[in-house]
Scaffold this active site. Structure first.
Site, PDB file in Angstrom:
ATOM      1  NE  ARG A 105      -4.904   1.317  -4.334  1.00 55.47           N
ATOM      2  CZ  ARG A 105      -5.222   2.989  -4.028  1.00 55.47           C
ATOM      3  NH1 ARG A 105      -5.217   3.649  -5.247  1.00 55.47           N
ATOM      4  NH2 ARG A 105      -4.965   3.473  -3.146  1.00 55.47           N
ATOM      5  CG  HIS A 132      -7.752   2.817   1.578  1.00 53.06           C
ATOM      6  ND1 HIS A 132      -6.397   2.470   1.626  1.00 53.06           N
ATOM      7  CD2 HIS A 132      -7.870   4.120   0.665  1.00 53.06           C
ATOM      8  CE1 HIS A 132      -5.921   3.235   0.599  1.00 53.06           C
ATOM      9  NE2 HIS A 132      -6.540   4.252   0.346  1.00 53.06           N
ATOM     10  CD  GLN A 135      -6.578   7.660   3.029  1.00 52.65           C
ATOM     11  OE1 GLN A 135      -5.893   7.471   1.982  1.00 52.65           O
ATOM     12  NE2 GLN A 135      -6.261   8.650   3.768  1.00 52.65           N
ATOM     13  CG  ASP A 209     -14.028   8.202  -0.592  1.00 44.55           C
ATOM     14  OD1 ASP A 209     -12.988   8.571  -1.284  1.00 44.55           O
ATOM     15  OD2 ASP A 209     -14.125   6.998  -0.195  1.00 44.55           O
ATOM     16  CB  CYS A 249      -9.117   9.394   1.566  1.00 44.65           C
ATOM     17  SG  CYS A 249     -10.490   9.259   0.451  1.00 44.65           S
ATOM     18  NE  ARG A 277      -2.162   6.074   3.188  1.00 39.91           N
ATOM     19  CZ  ARG A 277      -2.492   5.983   1.647  1.00 39.91           C
ATOM     20  NH1 ARG A 277      -3.304   6.502   1.194  1.00 39.91           N
ATOM     21  NH2 ARG A 277      -2.303   4.611   1.635  1.00 39.91           N
TER      22      ARG A 277
HETATM   23  N1   CP Z   1      -5.761   8.058  -0.735  1.00 40.76           N
HETATM   24  C1   CP Z   1      -5.134   7.015  -1.642  1.00 40.76           C
HETATM   25  O1   CP Z   1      -5.286   6.111  -1.586  1.00 40.76           O
HETATM   26  O2   CP Z   1      -4.798   7.915  -2.799  1.00 40.76           O
HETATM   27  P1   CP Z   1      -4.237   7.004  -3.984  1.00 40.76           P
HETATM   28  O3   CP Z   1      -5.466   6.454  -4.706  1.00 40.76           O
HETATM   29  O4   CP Z   1      -3.425   8.201  -5.184  1.00 40.76           O
HETATM   30  O5   CP Z   1      -3.301   6.161  -3.602  1.00 40.76           O
HETATM   31  N1  NVA Z   2     -13.420   5.314  -2.111  1.00 41.01           N
HETATM   32  C1  NVA Z   2     -12.119   5.658  -2.949  1.00 41.01           C
HETATM   33  C2  NVA Z   2     -11.129   5.884  -2.261  1.00 41.01           C
HETATM   34  C3  NVA Z   2      -9.894   6.366  -2.992  1.00 41.01           C
HETATM   35  C4  NVA Z   2      -8.659   6.392  -2.184  1.00 41.01           C
HETATM   36  C5  NVA Z   2     -12.130   4.632  -4.089  1.00 41.01           C
HETATM   37  O1  NVA Z   2     -12.200   3.452  -4.015  1.00 41.01           O
HETATM   38  O2  NVA Z   2     -11.857   5.182  -5.384  1.00 41.01           O
END
Ligand code: CP
Ligand code: NVA
Length: 296
Positions: A105, A132, A135, A209, A249, A277
């Site tokens: 990430r 993502h 997800q 989101d 998400c 997930r």
């Molecule tokens: N939805 C998601 O990716 O959650 P986290 O940011 O907690 O991993």
């Molecule tokens: N759009 C959000 C998604 C989190 C899972 C972010 O990037 O923070």
């Protein structure tokens, strides 16, 4: 799933063909139903770089690596300090000496691709500012479970045309979805957007989101103003069929993009969605790290 994913990077939904994506969901369903994945990662480690916070992604990947007999090693921003303490390429080259693959990430898609280039082992995108994909694979499983079908599903994405929305658009291309994207002016992805009421009229899924993603915290006040009319609340829900399901998400900023009433209400499937997930990533890891078939 056969040999299709073995050793491959997974950086974007569009890395998969339609058949590969549907096969992956099928394996995930079977795993959820009790299929034993074995321990293809036994005595191997998988590194995980998290330069942004995470609950679902990190824990579900750690649990899935462990379930496959492997050892997950999570590295965080403060200790790896990628790009300052050490170049992106050097981080990848070093990790490649210790582990069989990487879950990353990182904010920059370019850095993600830099890691993938530097490593021989497979790299899995655990979210960038651009996409993502893990997800959305899990969300496809949830849509399939909830509606009984995925292809052609009428999904209305209401909110920010950001990473999650981008990966939905890729999935729409790969699988064939009836995806409608509704965003405030100035926040649309490069994709034709829809008008809210007509998108909702026959939608099967309402998806949202956060308005302020990780890394955008300084824009929070502006975004609260701009996104106000797009809140997923009871009056927005009333414009959709009663059978429509609500997905998010997570993490949710309750009271911003979605109200408590909707998130905790009978049409919400967000917690079942979050659980998926684990199952989808277990299937993904199983495909990528499947042992090579024995030579005849
Ligand atoms: N939805 C998601 O990716 O959650 P986290 O940011 O907690 O991993
Ligand atoms: N759009 C959000 C998604 C989190 C899972 C972010 O990037 O923070």
């Amino acid at each position: 799933m056969g040999e299709a994913l073995r050793g491959r990077d997974f950086l974007a939904v569009s890395d998969l063909s339609r058949e590969e994506l549907l096969d992956l969901l099928e394996i995930a369903s079977q795993l959820k139903g009790g299929l034993d994945p074995g321990t293809p990662l036994a005595r191997n480690s998988v590194a995980m770089i998290f330069l942004r916070p995470s609950n679902r992604t990190r824990v579900s990947f750690e649990a899935a690596v462990h379930r496959l007999g492997g050892h997950p090693i999570a590295l965080f921003d403060r200790e790896i300090d990628m790009g300052r303490r050490e170049s992106v390429a050097d981080v990848g080259r070093i990790l490649d000496r210790f582990v069989v693959g990487l879950v990353a990430r990182v904010p920059s898609d370019r850095d993600l691709r830099g890691l993938a280039q530097a490593m021989q082992g497979p790299v899995i995108n655990a979210m960038t500012d651009r996409g993502h994909p893990c997800q959305i694979l899990a969300d496809c499983l949830t849509v399939q479970e909830q509606l009984g079908h995925l292809e052609g599903a009428r999904i209305t994405f209401v909110g920010d045309g950001n990473n999650v929305c981008n990966s939905w658009m890729e999935a729409a291309e790969v699988v064939g979805l009836d995806l409608r994207v509704v965003t405030p002016p100035g926040y649309s992805p490069p994709f034709p957007t829809s008008e809210l009421d007509s998108a909702l009229a026959d939608t099967e899924i309402i998806y949202t989101d956060v308005w302020t993603s990780m890394g955008q915290e300084e824009q929070h006040e502006d975004r609260r103003q701009d996104f106000g009319p797009y809140q997923v609340n009871q009056s927005l829900l009333a414009k959709a069929p009663q059978s429509a399901k609500v997905m998010h998400c997570l993490p949710a900023h309750r009271g911003e993009e979605i109200t408590d009433e909707v998130l905790d209400g009978p049409q919400s499937v967000v917690f079942a969605q979050a659980e998926n997930r684990f199952w989808v990533q277990l299937a993904l890891l199983l495909g990528i790290f499947a042992p090579a078939a024995a030579a005849p």
